[in-house]
Scaffold this active site. Structure first.
Site, PDB file in Angstrom:
ATOM      1  N   GLU A 317      22.764 -99.649 -12.646  1.00  0.00           N
ATOM      2  CA  GLU A 317      21.889 -98.633 -12.066  1.00  0.00           C
ATOM      3  C   GLU A 317      21.483 -99.010 -10.640  1.00  0.00           C
ATOM      4  O   GLU A 317      21.217-100.177 -10.348  1.00  0.00           O
ATOM      5  CB  GLU A 317      20.651 -98.436 -12.936  1.00  0.00           C
ATOM      6  CG  GLU A 317      21.005 -98.029 -14.366  1.00  0.00           C
ATOM      7  CD  GLU A 317      19.818 -97.467 -15.124  1.00  0.00           C
ATOM      8  OE1 GLU A 317      18.812 -97.114 -14.493  1.00  0.00           O
ATOM      9  OE2 GLU A 317      19.908 -97.372 -16.358  1.00  0.00           O
ATOM     10  N   GLU A 330      19.267-102.561 -12.122  1.00  0.00           N
ATOM     11  CA  GLU A 330      19.445-103.296 -13.374  1.00  0.00           C
ATOM     12  C   GLU A 330      20.792-102.949 -13.977  1.00  0.00           C
ATOM     13  O   GLU A 330      21.469-102.014 -13.555  1.00  0.00           O
ATOM     14  CB  GLU A 330      18.334-102.943 -14.364  1.00  0.00           C
ATOM     15  CG  GLU A 330      18.310-101.462 -14.758  1.00  0.00           C
ATOM     16  CD  GLU A 330      17.125-101.105 -15.643  1.00  0.00           C
ATOM     17  OE1 GLU A 330      16.212-101.927 -15.755  1.00  0.00           O
ATOM     18  OE2 GLU A 330      17.131-100.005 -16.225  1.00  0.00           O
ATOM     19  N   ASN A 332      22.242-102.059 -17.832  1.00  0.00           N
ATOM     20  CA  ASN A 332      21.965-101.804 -19.248  1.00  0.00           C
ATOM     21  C   ASN A 332      23.235-102.111 -20.015  1.00  0.00           C
ATOM     22  O   ASN A 332      24.225-101.380 -19.924  1.00  0.00           O
ATOM     23  CB  ASN A 332      21.539-100.344 -19.464  1.00  0.00           C
ATOM     24  CG  ASN A 332      20.140-100.089 -18.940  1.00  0.00           C
ATOM     25  OD1 ASN A 332      19.189-100.709 -19.379  1.00  0.00           O
ATOM     26  ND2 ASN A 332      20.025 -99.181 -17.980  1.00  0.00           N
ATOM     27  N   GLU A 338      22.415 -90.875 -21.774  1.00  0.00           N
ATOM     28  CA  GLU A 338      23.156 -89.881 -21.012  1.00  0.00           C
ATOM     29  C   GLU A 338      24.647 -90.164 -20.936  1.00  0.00           C
ATOM     30  O   GLU A 338      25.356 -89.604 -20.085  1.00  0.00           O
ATOM     31  CB  GLU A 338      22.575 -89.758 -19.603  1.00  0.00           C
ATOM     32  CG  GLU A 338      22.623 -91.034 -18.766  1.00  0.00           C
ATOM     33  CD  GLU A 338      21.429 -91.967 -19.016  1.00  0.00           C
ATOM     34  OE1 GLU A 338      21.265 -92.898 -18.216  1.00  0.00           O
ATOM     35  OE2 GLU A 338      20.687 -91.752 -20.002  1.00  0.00           O
ATOM     36  N   ARG A 383      17.510 -83.111 -21.836  1.00  0.00           N
ATOM     37  CA  ARG A 383      16.858 -83.693 -23.003  1.00  0.00           C
ATOM     38  C   ARG A 383      15.750 -82.745 -23.457  1.00  0.00           C
ATOM     39  O   ARG A 383      14.703 -82.649 -22.816  1.00  0.00           O
ATOM     40  CB  ARG A 383      16.272 -85.059 -22.671  1.00  0.00           C
ATOM     41  CG  ARG A 383      17.281 -86.038 -22.098  1.00  0.00           C
ATOM     42  CD  ARG A 383      16.659 -87.416 -21.941  1.00  0.00           C
ATOM     43  NE  ARG A 383      17.546 -88.319 -21.213  1.00  0.00           N
ATOM     44  CZ  ARG A 383      17.373 -89.638 -21.159  1.00  0.00           C
ATOM     45  NH1 ARG A 383      16.341 -90.199 -21.783  1.00  0.00           N
ATOM     46  NH2 ARG A 383      18.211 -90.398 -20.490  1.00  0.00           N
ATOM     47  N   ASP A 578     -12.557 -34.508 -41.123  1.00  0.00           N
ATOM     48  CA  ASP A 578     -12.834 -35.096 -39.821  1.00  0.00           C
ATOM     49  C   ASP A 578     -14.197 -35.762 -39.746  1.00  0.00           C
ATOM     50  O   ASP A 578     -14.351 -36.808 -39.105  1.00  0.00           O
ATOM     51  CB  ASP A 578     -12.726 -34.018 -38.739  1.00  0.00           C
ATOM     52  CG  ASP A 578     -12.655 -34.639 -37.347  1.00  0.00           C
ATOM     53  OD1 ASP A 578     -11.683 -35.365 -37.086  1.00  0.00           O
ATOM     54  OD2 ASP A 578     -13.581 -34.423 -36.566  1.00  0.00           O
ATOM     55  N   ASP A 684      -0.506 -32.224 -30.183  1.00  0.00           N
ATOM     56  CA  ASP A 684       0.191 -33.444 -29.746  1.00  0.00           C
ATOM     57  C   ASP A 684      -0.773 -34.229 -28.883  1.00  0.00           C
ATOM     58  O   ASP A 684      -1.488 -33.646 -28.050  1.00  0.00           O
ATOM     59  CB  ASP A 684       1.449 -33.114 -28.946  1.00  0.00           C
ATOM     60  CG  ASP A 684       2.182 -34.376 -28.502  1.00  0.00           C
ATOM     61  OD1 ASP A 684       2.875 -34.986 -29.334  1.00  0.00           O
ATOM     62  OD2 ASP A 684       2.024 -34.760 -27.322  1.00  0.00           O
ATOM     63  N   LYS A 747      -9.034 -28.430 -28.835  1.00  0.00           N
ATOM     64  CA  LYS A 747      -9.361 -29.621 -29.643  1.00  0.00           C
ATOM     65  C   LYS A 747     -10.008 -30.661 -28.728  1.00  0.00           C
ATOM     66  O   LYS A 747      -9.332 -31.400 -28.022  1.00  0.00           O
ATOM     67  CB  LYS A 747      -8.091 -30.169 -30.296  1.00  0.00           C
ATOM     68  CG  LYS A 747      -8.307 -31.352 -31.224  1.00  0.00           C
ATOM     69  CD  LYS A 747      -6.987 -31.733 -31.884  1.00  0.00           C
ATOM     70  CE  LYS A 747      -7.101 -33.014 -32.690  1.00  0.00           C
ATOM     71  NZ  LYS A 747      -8.097 -32.953 -33.753  1.00  0.00           N
ATOM     72  N   HIS A 777     -12.952 -26.914 -31.401  1.00  0.00           N
ATOM     73  CA  HIS A 777     -13.322 -28.117 -32.164  1.00  0.00           C
ATOM     74  C   HIS A 777     -13.896 -29.145 -31.195  1.00  0.00           C
ATOM     75  O   HIS A 777     -13.355 -29.345 -30.105  1.00  0.00           O
ATOM     76  CB  HIS A 777     -12.084 -28.685 -32.857  1.00  0.00           C
ATOM     77  CG  HIS A 777     -12.294 -30.056 -33.435  1.00  0.00           C
ATOM     78  ND1 HIS A 777     -12.797 -30.245 -34.695  1.00  0.00           N
ATOM     79  CD2 HIS A 777     -12.071 -31.300 -32.932  1.00  0.00           C
ATOM     80  CE1 HIS A 777     -12.874 -31.542 -34.939  1.00  0.00           C
ATOM     81  NE2 HIS A 777     -12.442 -32.208 -33.880  1.00  0.00           N
ATOM     82  N   HIS A 779     -16.542 -33.016 -30.895  1.00  0.00           N
ATOM     83  CA  HIS A 779     -17.256 -34.117 -31.541  1.00  0.00           C
ATOM     84  C   HIS A 779     -18.615 -34.243 -30.873  1.00  0.00           C
ATOM     85  O   HIS A 779     -18.756 -33.998 -29.676  1.00  0.00           O
ATOM     86  CB  HIS A 779     -16.462 -35.418 -31.424  1.00  0.00           C
ATOM     87  CG  HIS A 779     -15.424 -35.567 -32.487  1.00  0.00           C
ATOM     88  ND1 HIS A 779     -15.531 -36.458 -33.519  1.00  0.00           N
ATOM     89  CD2 HIS A 779     -14.268 -34.888 -32.689  1.00  0.00           C
ATOM     90  CE1 HIS A 779     -14.471 -36.352 -34.309  1.00  0.00           C
ATOM     91  NE2 HIS A 779     -13.688 -35.400 -33.823  1.00  0.00           N
ATOM     92  N   THR A 899      -5.472 -39.255 -31.375  1.00  0.00           N
ATOM     93  CA  THR A 899      -4.551 -40.074 -32.163  1.00  0.00           C
ATOM     94  C   THR A 899      -3.136 -39.494 -32.054  1.00  0.00           C
ATOM     95  O   THR A 899      -2.950 -38.291 -32.246  1.00  0.00           O
ATOM     96  CB  THR A 899      -4.982 -40.078 -33.644  1.00  0.00           C
ATOM     97  OG1 THR A 899      -6.342 -40.467 -33.735  1.00  0.00           O
ATOM     98  CG2 THR A 899      -4.124 -41.019 -34.452  1.00  0.00           C
TER      99      THR A 899
END
Length: 1087
Positions: A317, A330, A332, A338, A383, A578, A684, A747, A777, A779, A899
């Site tokens: 190396e 060094e 090895n 590898e 790796r 409802d 819809d 609605k 209609h 709420h 919805t």
């Protein structure tokens, strides 16, 4: 004279060296007397992927294999891949077991092993192990013990390199024995310096020190790591070279002095001095430098051969600085992690070569001559480790719940226990699998690697795959100009793309429900009332004639004419559908509806209709009440024969939340009509005309009354809000009347229709369509519903909706309804509401709220969303949810909210609050966030096209994946384990999957280490799973911010836990050798 004598002596010395070199050359070229002795059985003194790599090579050569394993590795794959496997190191710590030479030699001798391969790491660079093999009469597949000793001792290796004339980095001549020696070296050479383990590599025992204050701590950590990894803590010190390339040369030698090189590898991409990505050959390497590196490597090996006859594989190396100057680091004297990339570019099997050389074969006999070694293309090794790049590459441990690898042409995988169900422990290296990609050049190899990594699916533990993908797409990497500071200098590598992990998250949720029950808590403690409602008196006999008799006699067209000709305002009672959807979470049982139905038939026969079916009541009846909605319709029809029934039909969605095939919608309407339905209110959620026309056609074909409903939003009386203007509604009404609707409906699901707006809109519709009945209609969220309905009636509306569960029917007593009967009816429902107290909206919402004019949340959703917010732990943040609803609506392009479109906006709002996201952050990060499925499907066009089109650029950023369907089947529930978990088994897309789920009931009686609470400032938790090496403070001790508290070890790497604040150590929960999981409480500090 003296010079002449000296000259003669020098000449004689030179002659002697030439003679030795001549002998050496003859050893390389002259025919050899081969000492061939075949190997019959090989033990690998290692674990994991390298053990399997050697086993495979042995099997290919017809050699029997033996594995060894520690007590902690009984479930590991390497022991199953061998022909024989034996336990070693019984009672020893995990790493110590593989370092226990007597046990290994004993197993080898008892089982007729004639050669041992050390792999890499552990004992591979221990001369005493090589010698023990020789002493036992077992061949060591590697260099001689003397060479292992010399090359394993980094200091001696430096000396040999120097004697061979190879440049080296300035460093100590021998391992240092004290901190003082390190201080003296730093005084001489200055900082930065680097500590290195004298008897091992792989980044263990390696620490860079940049200033004096860091010296002592890093010395201790390097020593401790080296001792744990190699059984010897000796260190040496070198001057640290900034930003070098790390180049290594693969060499191969035999017993006869033949040495060749297999070219070089670039291992510059490192973190914590551990290689992450390796490339062969090194890119943009000057050919002359390559020649110098390979020549120095071969000469160094031959220098050894003169004295100790080394053989087998090794790696030399080097560091190469920015000026192209190389320094020996060094040798090895073993196989490297590898080595694979060298095999791929040279087509030389290094393990085969090791085995054959150990048997006595020469390199020429194996066809390995330097002039025949050629480079063919490029190879990259990544790796894949179980480390979390987002947390400084901290090791992660746990169970692999999912493992799917990337494969295909040009991909090689070297792995061990990488399979579903494998347990990743903190005791060993974090390497999961080595992925090797080959191609004709670096870009080609990179493309194959990127593709393979993208195919991986690893769940249960974190991996570095997202980080590796960033490396492979980095321009600096692709240009081949990286050095060892590449990771540190590219912080963008840590901009990691989040892993979606949708399937596994879903399995965890389902598993949790199976083990611990539903996770949706009821937000209130209210209990059902014990008082049963009293049914008002009902006359005997048949109920009076009602509007249904008109419908049955004259048909839909005649019915519509009769309604329009009726003098006075007609009412539709929504109590049966409802109203209880809005107020009681749609939980009202058929039982309670049936009890009051006869009273309605007798007392309110002049109602326009009763709304009692469709919409949410259909699916809720099946999902929550476990009732048949068809049976409900049949039974109510029998009890109320005189009043028309009206249902809510969501156009092409029918009573569902997505578009259905046309024939399914037609058949649904046909069967609904046959079972008693009369009027179909068709709408819809986006006012998307094609969807509405389909529902209208289906209802008309079934013989029902078609009431086309325009969903209302915005404010037609506000000239500044023009997206949904009066002209928009009139044009839509034109299309619906043209399509043949019997009745036209407004609605107003959110209760946004103010009195002035109602007069304006209904008046305009009445002027344009004088013969069409108009039905309104609304709420009553804001409390202005009655005023709005009366205004609409004044403007020409024929029918308005009321509900006796609300006070609105009592306000409309002018509609020829008995006030006394209304009182009785209201009393019944008031008491009935008590039976549904846990679901009553007034438990969490005490009054109406005019903020609906700002957030535009539909009435039914307003109460349900409040309930859901409490269930999700957001009850105290409902105000934030409502504000987020406004922002979510803007993100989605200002939708009409009914919805299922209202659900889409609500899902996105709660997603934003849960994840603390602003509208700007959602837009900015849209390409990386995992949005709710409803949002994704809306943007894909599943429910139609909104008025004004889809929002851009938001829609383009969101990942709109199509064709992703998960098929899940629950299979079984496992027994309780020691950790208080149960394994839950599923079949996912045909494959077996399992998840571990904590049993919350069982764990209450089990003892576990306490967890650090993240919101408690002084509680210090373990940043990763591991073992406590050292506790550096005591209870009662004063500590400063940044002061080391303890040292953790995981996967042979040590991490110092520092104090995040100054204060006093109140309590310590761990001791040395304590084993911790992530976030386990270490200690508490009080400020």
């Amino acid at each position: 004279m003296l010079l002449q004598v000296g000259g003669k002596r020098s000449a004689l010395g030179l002659l002697a060296i030439r003679r030795v070199w001549s002998m050496t050359r003859s050893a390389h070229t002259a025919p050899q007397t081969l000492e061939y002795k075949p190997i019959k059985k090989v033990m690998v003194a290692n674990r994991g992927e390298i053990a399997i790599r050697v086993f495979r090579a042995c099997t290919e050569l017809g050699i029997r294999t033996v594995a060894i394993y520690s007590e902690q590795d009984t479930g590991q794959m390497h022991r199953q891949k061998a022909d024989e496997a034996y336990l070693i190191g019984k009672g020893l710590p995990p790493v110590a077991a593989y370092l226990h030479i007597p046990d290994i030699i004993k197993v080898a001798k008892e089982n007729d092993v004639d050669a041992i391969h050390p792999g890499y790491g552990f004992l591979s660079e221990r001369a005493d192990f090589a010698q023990a093999c020789v002493d036992a009469g077992v061949r060591f597949i590697g260099p001689t013990p003397d060479v292992v000793r010399k090359m394993g001792d980094k200091v001696e290796a430096r000396s040999i390199a120097i004697s061979a004339g190879i440049p080296v980095v300035p460093g100590t001549d021998a391992p240092i024995s004290s901190l003082q020696e390190a201080q003296e070296f730093s005084n001489s050479y200055g900082f930065p310096i680097i500590f290195k383990a004298a008897y091992g590599g792989g980044g263990r025992g390696m620490r860079v020190v940049r200033e004096y204050e860091e010296l002592e701590e890093n010395y201790q950590r390097a020593y401790s790591e080296a001792l744990a990894a190699f059984g010897n803590g000796a260190l040496f010190v070198e001057k640290f070279i900034e930003k070098p390339r790390h180049i290594e040369v693969q060499i191969l030698g035999d017993k006869y002095g033949n040495v060749i090189h297999l070219y070089e590898r670039d291992c510059s991409i490192q973190r914590r001095h551990q290689k992450v990505v390796e490339i062969a050959p090194a890119t943009q390497l000057d050919p002359h430098l390559r020649d110098r590196l390979t020549a120095d490597s071969v000469n160094l090996a031959r220098q050894h051969w003169l004295f100790s006859k080394p053989y087998n594989a090794g790696t030399v190396e080097f560091l190469v600085d920015k000026h192209g100057k190389h320094y020996f680091i060094e040798v090895n004297s073993r196989l490297q992690v590898e080595h694979t990339v060298t095999e791929e570019i040279t087509d030389v099997d290094l393990v085969h070569s090791q085995l054959r050389v150990c048997e006595g074969r020469s390199l020429p006999e194996l066809g390995l001559k330097q002039d025949k070694i050629r480079i063919n293309g490029y190879a990259i090794q990544c790796r894949v480790t179980t480390e979390d790049p987002a947390r400084g590459f901290q090791p992660d441990t746990g169970r692999l719940e999912v493992f799917r690898s990337g494969e295909g042409m040009g991909i090689r995988l070297d792995s061990a226990s990488a399979f579903q169900g494998a347990v990743i422990s903190p005791h060993y290296d974090s390497l999961l699998v080595k992925v090797i990609a080959s191609g004709k050049d670096l870009p080609a190899a990179s493309a194959k690697m990127s593709r393979a990594l993208a195919e991986f699916r690893v769940r249960g533990v974190k991996t570095n795959i997202p980080f590796l993908q960033n490396v492979l797409s980095n321009n600096q990497f692709l240009n081949g100009t990286v050095d060892t500071q590449f990771i540190d200098e590219n912080p963008d590598l840590f901009n990691l793309k989040p892993v979606q992990n949708r399937a596994q998250k879903l399995l965890h949720y389902l598993g949790h429900v199976m083990v611990n029950g539903p996770t949706t808590p009821i937000p209130v403690k209210a209990k059902p009332s014990p008082i049963d409602p009293v049914i008002p008196p009902v006359p005997l006999g048949e109920p009076p004639v009602g509007f249904r008799d008109v419908l049955l006699r004259e048909g839909p067209d005649g019915f519509a004419k009769a309604v329009r000709a009726h003098q006075g305002l007609l009412l539709m009672d929504t109590t049966f559908r409802d109203a209880h959807q809005s107020l009681l979470a749609t939980r009202v049982r058929t039982h309670d509806l049936k009890r009051i139905a006869p009273f309605v038939a007798h007392s309110f026969s002049n109602l326009f209709s009763v709304e009692n079916w469709g919409g949410a009541t259909f699916d809720v009846a099946m999902r929550f009440l476990c009732e048949c909605p068809w049976k409900r319709l049949q039974e109510l029809r029998a009890l109320m024969p005189n009043v028309p029934f009206q249902m809510l039909l969501r156009g092409a969605n029918a009573v569902g939340y997505t578009n259905y095939p046309d024939n399914a919608v037609f058949k649904f309407c046909e069967v609904a009509k046959e079972n008693g339905m009369d009027i179909f209110r068709v709408f819809d959620s986006l006012n998307y005309l094609p969807n509405m026309l389909l529902g209208m056609e289906a209802a008309g074909a079934a013989g029902g009354v078609v009431e086309a409903a325009i969903s209302y939003t915005g404010d037609v009386s506000d000239p500044t809000r023009q997206k949904y203007s009066l002209d928009y509604y009139l044009k839509l009404a034109d299309e619906l009347v043209k399509a043949g609707t019997h009745i036209l409906c407004i609605k107003d699901m959110a209760g946004l229709l103010k009195p002035d707006s109602g007069r304006l809109l209904v008046g305009a519709l009445r002027d344009r369509f004088p013969n069409v009945p108009i039905h309104v209609h609304t709420h009553d969220t804001a409390g202005a519903g009655v005023a709005a309905m009366l205004a609409c009636a004044e403007a020409g509306a024929d029918i308005v909706d009321v509900a006796t569960i609300c006070p609105t029917m009592g306000h409309c007593v002018t509609c020829r309804i008995s006030l006394e009967k209304v009182f009785d009816y209201s009393e019944y429902w008031e008491v009935t509401r008590g039976l549904y107290a846990p679901f009553d909206c007034t438990a969490t919402m005490k009054s109406g709220n005019a903020d609906v004019y700002e957030n535009e949340i539909p009435g039914g959703q307003y109460t349900n969303l409040h309930f859901q917010a409490h269930s999700m732990g957001l009850g105290n943040k409902f105000k934030e949810v409502k504000k987020a609803y406004v922002e979510a609506n803007k993100l989605l392009g200002d939708l009409i909210k009914v919805t299922p479109s209202s659900k889409i906006v609500g899902d996105l709002a709660q997603f934003m609050v849960q994840n603390a996201l602003t509208r700007a952050e959602v837009e900015e990060r849209a390409d990386e966030l995992s949005f709710p499925l409803s949002v994704v499907e809306f943007l894909q066009g599943h429910i139609g096209i909104p008025h004004g089109g889809f929002p851009e650029p938001f829609r383009s950023k969101v990942e709109l994946e199509r064709g992703k369907t998960l098929h899940i089947k629950a299979l079984a529930l496992g027994d309780l384990n020691k950790a208080g978990q149960r394994e839950v088994f599923f079949e996912l897309n045909g494959q077996l999957r399992s998840v571990l789920v904590k049993d919350t009931v069982a764990t209450k009686e089990m003892h576990f280490h306490p967890k650090a609470l993240k919101d408690v400032r002084g509680q210090i938790g373990a940043p990763m799973p591991g073992k406590v090496v050292e506790v550096k403070v005591k209870q009662g001790q004063q500590v400063e911010k940044g002061q080391p508290l303890c040292v953790l070890s995981a996967m042979k790497m040590e991490t110092v836990v520092n104090s995040p604040l100054s204060g006093t150590v109140a309590k310590i929960y761990v001791t040395a050798d304590s084993t911790l999981e992530g976030d386990d409480l270490i200690l508490e500090i009080t400020e």
